[in-house]
Design a protein around this motif. Structure first.
Motif, PDB file in Angstrom:
ATOM      1  N   THR A  35       0.383  -1.194   0.096  1.00 31.49           N
ATOM      2  CA  THR A  35      -0.506  -0.140   0.132  1.00 31.49           C
ATOM      3  C   THR A  35       0.180   1.736   0.114  1.00 31.49           C
ATOM      4  O   THR A  35       0.640   2.241  -0.716  1.00 31.49           O
ATOM      5  CB  THR A  35      -1.405   0.085   1.396  1.00 31.49           C
ATOM      6  OG1 THR A  35      -0.233  -0.203   2.550  1.00 31.49           O
ATOM      7  CG2 THR A  35      -2.188  -1.095   1.606  1.00 31.49           C
ATOM      8  N   LYS A  36       1.694   1.511   1.162  1.00 35.17           N
ATOM      9  CA  LYS A  36       2.932   2.386   0.777  1.00 35.17           C
ATOM     10  C   LYS A  36       3.323   2.505  -1.033  1.00 35.17           C
ATOM     11  O   LYS A  36       3.620   3.977  -1.092  1.00 35.17           O
ATOM     12  CB  LYS A  36       4.187   1.626   1.475  1.00 35.17           C
ATOM     13  CG  LYS A  36       5.033   3.453   1.898  1.00 35.17           C
ATOM     14  CD  LYS A  36       5.714   3.325   3.194  1.00 35.17           C
ATOM     15  CE  LYS A  36       6.942   4.361   3.295  1.00 35.17           C
ATOM     16  NZ  LYS A  36       8.136   3.935   4.014  1.00 35.17           N
ATOM     17  N   ALA A  39       0.804   3.783  -2.522  1.00 31.96           N
ATOM     18  CA  ALA A  39      -0.158   5.434  -2.448  1.00 31.96           C
ATOM     19  C   ALA A  39       1.411   6.704  -3.173  1.00 31.96           C
ATOM     20  O   ALA A  39       0.811   7.484  -3.845  1.00 31.96           O
ATOM     21  CB  ALA A  39       0.122   5.579  -0.986  1.00 31.96           C
ATOM     22  N   ASN A  43       0.638   8.930  -6.712  1.00 32.84           N
ATOM     23  CA  ASN A  43       1.390  10.681  -6.494  1.00 32.84           C
ATOM     24  C   ASN A  43       2.497  11.008  -6.961  1.00 32.84           C
ATOM     25  O   ASN A  43       3.166  12.112  -6.922  1.00 32.84           O
ATOM     26  CB  ASN A  43       1.292  10.659  -4.856  1.00 32.84           C
ATOM     27  CG  ASN A  43       0.368  11.188  -4.107  1.00 32.84           C
ATOM     28  OD1 ASN A  43      -0.612  10.888  -4.109  1.00 32.84           O
ATOM     29  ND2 ASN A  43       0.658  10.651  -2.825  1.00 32.84           N
ATOM     30  N   MET A  65     -11.196   3.194  -3.971  1.00 32.83           N
ATOM     31  CA  MET A  65      -9.767   3.786  -4.332  1.00 32.83           C
ATOM     32  C   MET A  65     -10.869   5.011  -5.269  1.00 32.83           C
ATOM     33  O   MET A  65     -10.919   4.120  -6.268  1.00 32.83           O
ATOM     34  CB  MET A  65      -8.768   3.028  -4.477  1.00 32.83           C
ATOM     35  CG  MET A  65      -8.637   1.473  -3.312  1.00 32.83           C
ATOM     36  SD  MET A  65      -7.046   0.455  -3.518  1.00 32.83           S
ATOM     37  CE  MET A  65      -5.684   1.475  -3.821  1.00 32.83           C
ATOM     38  N   TRP A 140      -5.587  -0.989   2.879  1.00 36.83           N
ATOM     39  CA  TRP A 140      -5.751   0.115   2.391  1.00 36.83           C
ATOM     40  C   TRP A 140      -6.961   1.017   3.066  1.00 36.83           C
ATOM     41  O   TRP A 140      -6.222   1.893   4.240  1.00 36.83           O
ATOM     42  CB  TRP A 140      -5.787   0.756   1.023  1.00 36.83           C
ATOM     43  CG  TRP A 140      -6.272   1.890   0.509  1.00 36.83           C
ATOM     44  CD1 TRP A 140      -6.928   2.594   0.341  1.00 36.83           C
ATOM     45  CD2 TRP A 140      -5.015   2.383  -0.241  1.00 36.83           C
ATOM     46  NE1 TRP A 140      -6.770   3.775  -0.766  1.00 36.83           N
ATOM     47  CE2 TRP A 140      -5.542   3.491  -0.696  1.00 36.83           C
ATOM     48  CE3 TRP A 140      -3.318   2.085  -0.209  1.00 36.83           C
ATOM     49  CZ2 TRP A 140      -4.468   4.744  -1.491  1.00 36.83           C
ATOM     50  CZ3 TRP A 140      -3.154   2.654  -1.221  1.00 36.83           C
ATOM     51  CH2 TRP A 140      -3.301   4.436  -1.908  1.00 36.83           C
ATOM     52  N   GLU A 143      -5.279   0.933   6.845  1.00 34.80           N
ATOM     53  CA  GLU A 143      -4.169   1.949   7.059  1.00 34.80           C
ATOM     54  C   GLU A 143      -4.465   3.864   7.205  1.00 34.80           C
ATOM     55  O   GLU A 143      -4.131   4.672   7.141  1.00 34.80           O
ATOM     56  CB  GLU A 143      -3.064   2.038   6.282  1.00 34.80           C
ATOM     57  CG  GLU A 143      -2.316   1.164   6.168  1.00 34.80           C
ATOM     58  CD  GLU A 143      -1.288  -0.096   5.086  1.00 34.80           C
ATOM     59  OE1 GLU A 143      -1.409   1.362   3.891  1.00 34.80           O
ATOM     60  OE2 GLU A 143      -0.556  -0.435   5.606  1.00 34.80           O
ATOM     61  N   ARG A 145      -5.762   5.636   3.928  1.00 38.04           N
ATOM     62  CA  ARG A 145      -5.880   6.045   4.005  1.00 38.04           C
ATOM     63  C   ARG A 145      -7.469   6.076   2.115  1.00 38.04           C
ATOM     64  O   ARG A 145      -8.333   6.024   3.339  1.00 38.04           O
ATOM     65  CB  ARG A 145      -4.829   4.676   2.489  1.00 38.04           C
ATOM     66  CG  ARG A 145      -3.623   4.446   2.532  1.00 38.04           C
ATOM     67  CD  ARG A 145      -2.505   3.554   2.136  1.00 38.04           C
ATOM     68  NE  ARG A 145      -1.256   3.780   2.495  1.00 38.04           N
ATOM     69  CZ  ARG A 145      -0.733   4.180   2.760  1.00 38.04           C
ATOM     70  NH1 ARG A 145      -1.190   5.201   1.959  1.00 38.04           N
ATOM     71  NH2 ARG A 145       0.640   3.800   3.448  1.00 38.04           N
ATOM     72  N   LYS A 156     -14.449   6.681   5.403  1.00 38.96           N
ATOM     73  CA  LYS A 156     -13.555   5.723   5.815  1.00 38.96           C
ATOM     74  C   LYS A 156     -13.936   3.870   5.659  1.00 38.96           C
ATOM     75  O   LYS A 156     -13.596   3.004   6.036  1.00 38.96           O
ATOM     76  CB  LYS A 156     -13.405   6.360   7.659  1.00 38.96           C
ATOM     77  CG  LYS A 156     -12.765   7.000   7.190  1.00 38.96           C
ATOM     78  CD  LYS A 156     -12.266   8.025   8.371  1.00 38.96           C
ATOM     79  CE  LYS A 156     -11.977   8.788   8.671  1.00 38.96           C
ATOM     80  NZ  LYS A 156     -10.644   9.531  10.103  1.00 38.96           N
TER      81      LYS A 156
END
Length: 176
Positions: A35-36, A39, A43, A65, A140, A143, A145, A156
């Protein structure tokens, strides 16, 4: 946070790790992205990412998402799916990347595997990387996100799929 809440989150984390490793062993040819990293890709201008949500419509209606497209994970017309993705038709230096996700990773790994097999057989000169999102939307969401609901508003909440698998999604995030 109380010690019982902390223990529950530790159990979710261990369960998630077990599920991620089990799914990865079932689909050894499928690459996973965490997931990190996803992300960061979302971006970045270095990657042109297509997000494919492989869950049922009722799950997608609760949340998805941002930027994802819902697709049937059992579909057989993978060639049409791949060619319909905007990422396949855009020019530029960005790496073309397809990331599939579902609740925890099984359905999305199955579709990622089909897409990979299709791309290996096709004569498409575009290099496309295909991934499963490890832990998928549950990880996701756990966390914190970003997610959107069916009206495009931030949420959420996440559909917990089944009572058994819902144990891997923080309870306060459940929406059936």
């Amino acid at each position: 946070m109380s010690s019982s809440e902390s223990s529950w989150l530790d159990i979710i984390g261990l369960g998630m790790k077990f599920v991620i490793s089990t799914v990865a062993s079932k689909f050894p040819a499928v690459q996973n992205v965490d997931t990190k990293q996803l992300a960061e890709w979302l971006n970045s201008s270095d990657r042109d990412v297509a997000l494919l949500d492989c869950r049922d419509p009722r799950e997608y209606e609760v949340s998805y998402m941002p930027g994802s497209v819902r697709v049937e994970w059992k579909r057989e017309d993978v060639d049409q799916l791949v060619e319909s993705l905007p990422v396949m038709n855009r020019e530029g230096p960005a790496k073309k990347t397809i990331v599939c996700y579902c609740s925890l990773g099984y359905r999305s790994s199955a579709l990622a595997n089909k897409i990979q097999n299709h791309l290996k057989k096709s004569d498409n000169p575009k290099k496309v990387e295909v991934y499963n999102l490890a832990g998928s939307i549950f990880k996701w969401a756990n966390e914190g996100r970003p997610l959107l609901n069916s009206e495009g508003q931030k949420t959420k909440l996440c559909h917990p799929y089944t009572p058994m698998w819902s144990r891997l999604l923080n309870k306060e995030l459940h929406q059936w």
